[in-house]
Design an enzyme around this catalytic site. Structure first.
Site, PDB file in Angstrom:
ATOM      1  CE  LYS A 124       0.794   1.474   4.419  1.00 61.00           C
ATOM      2  NZ  LYS A 124       1.678   2.615   4.636  1.00 61.00           N
ATOM      3  CG  ASP A 157      -1.057   0.582   8.429  1.00 61.83           C
ATOM      4  OD1 ASP A 157      -1.860   1.488   8.747  1.00 61.83           O
ATOM      5  OD2 ASP A 157       0.089   0.798   8.014  1.00 61.83           O
TER       6      ASP A 157
END
Ligand code: C5P
Length: 286
Positions: free
Chosen positions: A8, A128
């Protein structure tokens, strides 16, 4: 069964302030991108994790923590993790592996947990991890665990440059390195979200990262990598997550490829990647 566990980046990453529980309140527009780790699951009597392509002992792998949370250690599976996402680089690789483990084992063991349950467990593994249950483009709030999926953006090609710096407990230390002047009100995520909802493209000027200053201070030598990207034709260079990886946007695939091919980086690892939609990030091959 095989899952893709993508990397990401954060289009915007704002830190609003420090919280009483030791975490920081964030607001971030997150995006799955290539490359992907491959996570393969096969039935087995006990839980086994085999990691290829990583130098870190597997005991502290978030995959095992995710598996233990899901089933309390009572079921078995052979998990084979092939690492392609650089570790501790700001690209969320470990968190993504953990989310893939939750999704994969939920399917393998036929537990029938819905996304909401997986997200809840993901948040216990790390801040996350919840984002990667959905992937694609999403707004992350709280300490990162409150995730609102957004429509996919039009594909964007990027050059990732991953310096070989290592910093133990990197995420915690990067948060500790923030100063009040690095904090902001979260408006940038909203501004970018409004633009995306109108179908407008992502541009360099809209991106923001609270760790930008701290990353160049903590990772001595990071400027050399930024300068290498600029010399290769990147218009702007952004820090990925809490660093030290850097990325630049290409205007299209050819433009990103040209920057990638011209790059003469001082060591490190340069990757030409594309944004991945939520559907691409969630593929399960059986
Ligand atoms: O949640 P995770 O284990 O990834 O966080 C690692 C460390 O990063 C935390 O212990 C905390 O010091 C810091 N952190 C933070 N604020 C966040 C996320 C992480 O201060 N929103």
């Amino acid at each position: 069964m095989r899952l893709c566990a993508p990397a990401k980046i954060n289009w915007t990453l704002e830190v609003l302030g420090r919280r009483d529980d030791g975490y920081h309140e964030v607001r971030s527009l997150m995006q799955t991108v290539g490359p992907c780790d491959a996570v393969e699951f096969t039935a087995a009597d006990r839980l086994m994790l085999e990691v290829e392509g990583e130098d870190r002992p597997s005991q502290d792998n978030l995959v095992l923590r995710a598996a233990a949370l899901l089933e309390g250690g009572s079921r078995g599976a052979h998990i084979r993790l092939s690492k392609h996402v650089p570790v501790a680089a700001g690209l969320g690789g470990g968190s993504s592996d953990a989310a893939a483990a939750l999704r994969g084992l939920n399917a393998l063991w036929r537990l029938g947990c819905g996304d909401a349950q997986l997200v809840e467990m993901a948040a216990e593994v790390g801040s996350d991890v919840a984002f990667f249950i959905h992937g694609g483009t999403a707004l992350a709030e709280g300490r990162g665990e409150r995730v609102t999926p957004l429509p996919d953006v039009a594909p964007v090609w990027l050059v990732l440059l991953v310096p070989p710096f290592r910093l133990p407990e990197k995420t915690r230390r990067m948060y500790d390195a923030l100063r009040p002047a690095d904090f902001s009100d979260g408006e940038r995520a909203e501004a970018l979200q409004r633009r995306l909802q109108r179908g407008l493209p992502i541009t360099d000027g809209l991106l923001h990262n609270a760790f930008e200053r701290a990353a160049y201070e903590v990772f001595q030598g990071l400027r050399t990598y930024r300068d290498a990207l600029l010399a290769a034709g990147a218009r702007r260079v952004h820090v990925a997550g809490s660093g030290p990886s850097l990325f630049s946007l290409g205007s299209d695939e050819d433009d990103a490829r040209a920057t990638h091919d011209r790059l003469r980086q001082p060591g490190g690892n340069a990757l030409l990647v594309r944004t991945l939609t939520a559907a691409e990030a969630q593929i399960i091959e059986r």
